[in-house]
Design an enzyme around this catalytic site. Structure first.
Site, short mmCIF file in Angstrom:
data_model
loop_
_atom_site.label_atom_id
_atom_site.label_comp_id
_atom_site.label_asym_id
_atom_site.label_seq_id
_atom_site.Cartn_x
_atom_site.Cartn_y
_atom_site.Cartn_z
N TYR A 51 2.90 0.52 4.83
CA TYR A 51 3.23 0.29 3.42
C TYR A 51 4.31 1.28 2.96
CZ TYR A 51 2.89 0.61 -1.63
OH TYR A 51 3.21 0.69 -2.96
N ASN A 94 4.98 -15.36 -7.08
CA ASN A 94 4.34 -16.41 -6.27
C ASN A 94 2.86 -16.56 -6.60
OD1 ASN A 94 3.11 -14.27 -5.02
ND2 ASN A 94 4.10 -14.54 -3.02
N SER A 126 0.62 -4.17 -1.33
CA SER A 126 0.51 -2.74 -1.62
C SER A 126 -0.83 -2.11 -1.23
CB SER A 126 0.77 -2.51 -3.11
OG SER A 126 -0.19 -3.19 -3.87
N SER A 154 7.11 4.32 -4.11
CA SER A 154 5.73 4.84 -4.07
C SER A 154 5.67 6.26 -3.54
CB SER A 154 4.91 3.93 -3.16
OG SER A 154 3.65 4.48 -2.92
N ASP A 164 -5.38 7.62 3.95
CA ASP A 164 -5.45 8.29 2.64
C ASP A 164 -5.12 9.79 2.77
OD1 ASP A 164 -6.15 6.31 0.87
OD2 ASP A 164 -8.29 6.80 0.81
N LYS A 194 8.50 0.82 1.78
CA LYS A 194 9.10 1.31 0.53
C LYS A 194 10.28 2.23 0.84
CE LYS A 194 6.48 -0.79 -2.46
NZ LYS A 194 6.97 -1.62 -3.55
N ASP A 199 8.67 -17.68 -4.23
CA ASP A 199 8.45 -16.60 -3.27
C ASP A 199 9.79 -16.02 -2.83
OD1 ASP A 199 5.83 -16.09 -1.13
OD2 ASP A 199 7.82 -15.24 -0.68
N PHE A 208 -14.81 7.05 -0.98
CA PHE A 208 -14.33 7.08 0.40
C PHE A 208 -14.07 8.52 0.86
CE2 PHE A 208 -12.72 2.74 -0.98
CZ PHE A 208 -13.79 2.07 -0.41
N TYR A 226 -0.03 -6.45 -12.28
CA TYR A 226 -0.50 -5.39 -13.19
C TYR A 226 0.68 -4.65 -13.83
CZ TYR A 226 -2.49 -0.70 -14.20
OH TYR A 226 -2.84 0.49 -14.78
N ILE A 227 1.55 -4.07 -13.02
CA ILE A 227 2.63 -3.26 -13.60
C ILE A 227 3.71 -4.17 -14.20
CG2 ILE A 227 4.31 -1.42 -13.16
CD1 ILE A 227 2.52 -0.48 -10.84
N1 UFG Z 1 -11.27 5.33 -3.79
C1 UFG Z 1 -12.64 5.36 -3.67
N2 UFG Z 1 -13.34 4.23 -3.96
C2 UFG Z 1 -12.74 3.09 -4.38
C3 UFG Z 1 -11.34 3.07 -4.51
C4 UFG Z 1 -10.64 4.21 -4.20
O1 UFG Z 1 -13.21 6.38 -3.28
O2 UFG Z 1 -13.45 2.10 -4.63
C5 UFG Z 1 -10.50 6.54 -3.50
C6 UFG Z 1 -9.42 6.35 -2.44
O3 UFG Z 1 -9.93 6.51 -1.15
C7 UFG Z 1 -8.43 7.43 -2.87
C8 UFG Z 1 -8.57 7.50 -4.39
O4 UFG Z 1 -9.84 6.93 -4.67
O5 UFG Z 1 -8.81 8.65 -2.34
C9 UFG Z 1 -7.52 6.70 -5.12
O6 UFG Z 1 -7.49 5.38 -4.55
P1 UFG Z 1 -6.64 4.19 -5.16
O7 UFG Z 1 -6.81 3.03 -4.24
O8 UFG Z 1 -6.96 4.01 -6.58
O9 UFG Z 1 -5.18 4.73 -5.09
P2 UFG Z 1 -4.33 5.24 -3.84
O10 UFG Z 1 -4.02 6.67 -4.10
O11 UFG Z 1 -4.94 4.91 -2.55
O12 UFG Z 1 -3.10 4.28 -3.97
C10 UFG Z 1 -1.95 4.58 -4.66
C11 UFG Z 1 -1.27 3.28 -5.03
C12 UFG Z 1 -0.92 2.51 -3.79
C13 UFG Z 1 -0.11 3.41 -2.88
C14 UFG Z 1 -0.82 4.70 -2.60
C15 UFG Z 1 0.02 5.64 -1.80
O13 UFG Z 1 -2.13 2.51 -5.86
O14 UFG Z 1 -0.17 1.38 -4.13
O15 UFG Z 1 -1.14 5.35 -3.82
O16 UFG Z 1 -0.74 6.61 -1.17
F1 UFG Z 1 0.09 2.81 -1.70
#
Ligand code: UFG
Length: 324
Positions: free
Chosen positions: A140, A32, A76, A116, A284, A144, A50, A207, A11-12
């Site tokens: 994770y 990979n 990630s 991150s 989270d 990093k 890889d 969530f 993606y990025i």
């Molecule tokens: N969430 C939902 N439903 C979903 C997906 C996510 O409720 O289907 C919530 C997650 O629990 C979180 C928020 O939405 O509270 C954001 O979730 P993301 O997965 O979109 O993003 P994150 O903040 O978890 O992840 C980002 C980066 C990761 C990194 C992380 C560090 O995308 O690569 O921050 O905390 F590891």
């Protein structure tokens, strides 16, 4: 410049390749294809391989003279890193060491690293700046942070300059709709919000709605993918006059809750987002919002897309006409 983009099918990395090409740089993508897409490599050549395969790395550097490398290849998923840390340490740390050592032996000494917000762990201040303690709460984030530390030592010992960019939440898609965010399975919020409209009968799972936030859901700082890539371009230039191992936080400095994302996505799409509330996801933090003052000051970085609706609008366009 000839830039090596590790993870350029993701993606990025793919948005980075497009931006570098538009600035006249030559690109080689090394990937990979474990989570990336061959179709996303539309700028520059693709070398499949890889980072854990030293012979593949040697072959990559044979006959190609890179001026710098950008490294987006990483596992990630926070939850996966908790259940299978070995995969994360091997892939994200050993793989990066292999890359750095191959760079050293070929005299390539400029490196931009995808770090991150996860390196900070649970925030102790409302906005996270570079001097916030780095205490990751999941493997994770540990991987990093380990690489950031390795980069400091590689600068001191070997003169390898680097910029670690600590992303908050990368979001949105190429405004031309050629590339976008596509993971299988998809774990990120905005794609899942939009998919809940497009995949009939699959409501979004939220969530957790009992966090200590204004509406009980997690708050994140969403930054448009092109603004993120712009910071990488500036980081490359920055290393020309500033040797060393640098680190910058990248976000918009504004936090949005999951419900706010849903409401904005409803306004952008004109559709209703079906959702259910599920239990919180392990690892989270409740709130993650960046203070990107240092990047603005040192890199002269200025995010162009500051409206959440505009970020979601580019993602919505991509998801309606998703090409891969
Ligand atoms: N969430 C939902 N439903 C979903 C997906 C996510 O409720 O289907 C919530 C997650 O629990 C979180 C928020 O939405 O509270 C954001 O979730 P993301 O997965 O979109 O993003 P994150 O903040 O978890 O992840 C980002 C980066 C990761 C990194 C992380 C560090 O995308 O690569 O921050 O905390 F590891």
């Amino acid at each position: 410049m000839h830039i090596l983009i590790c993870g350029g099918a993701g993606y990025i990395g793919s948005h980075m390749a497009k931006m570098l090409a538009s600035h006249g740089h030559t690109i080689t993508v090394f990937d990979n294809l474990s989570t990336g897409h061959q179709e996303a490599v539309q700028w520059g050549e693709l070398v499949c391989g890889d980072l854990l395969d030293q012979a593949a790395l040697d072959q990559l550097f044979q006959g190609r003279r890179f001026d710098a490398a950008m490294h987006f290849s990483a596992k990630s998923l926070v939850g996966e890193s908790m259940s299978d840390p070995a995969l994360y340490y091997r892939n994200n740390v050993t793989g990066t060491l292999n890359l750095l050592d191959t760079m050293r032996s070929h005299g390539v000494n400029r490196f931009v690293f995808s770090s991150s917000a996860a390196t900070f762990g649970n925030p102790i201040t409302p906005f996270i700046s570079e001097d916030h303690p780095q205490q990751p709460i999941n493997p994770y984030g540990q991987t990093k942070l380990m690489v950031e530390k390795i980069l400091r030592d590689y600068d001191t010992a070997y003169g390898l300059s680097s910029v670690s960019l600590r992303y908050f939440n990368a979001a949105g898609a190429d405004p031309e709709g050629l590339i976008g965010e596509s993971h299988l399975p998809e774990s990120h919020l905005i794609p899942n919000v939009l998919k809940s409209i497009l995949d009939h009968g699959q409501p979004l799972q939220i969530f957790g709605d009992q966090y200590e936030t204004r509406d009980g859901t997690c708050i994140r700082d969403y930054i448009h993918i092109n603004d993120l890539c712009q910071a990488h371009l500036l980081a490359l230039e920055y290393m020309t006059d500033n040797q060393g191992a640098h680190g910058f936080n990248l976000g918009n400095g504004q936090g949005f809750s999951i419900f706010e994302i849903i409401h904005t996505a409803e306004a952008v799409s004109g559709r209703t987002i079906p959702f259910t509330v599920a239990k919180p996801r392990m690892g989270d933090p409740a709130v993650l919002v960046a203070d990107s003052g240092l990047a603005r000051q040192k890199l002269l970085w200025q995010p162009a897309v500051t409206e959440l609706a505009e970020i979601i609008e580019t993602a919505w366009r991509w998801h309606q006409d998703q090409r891969f």
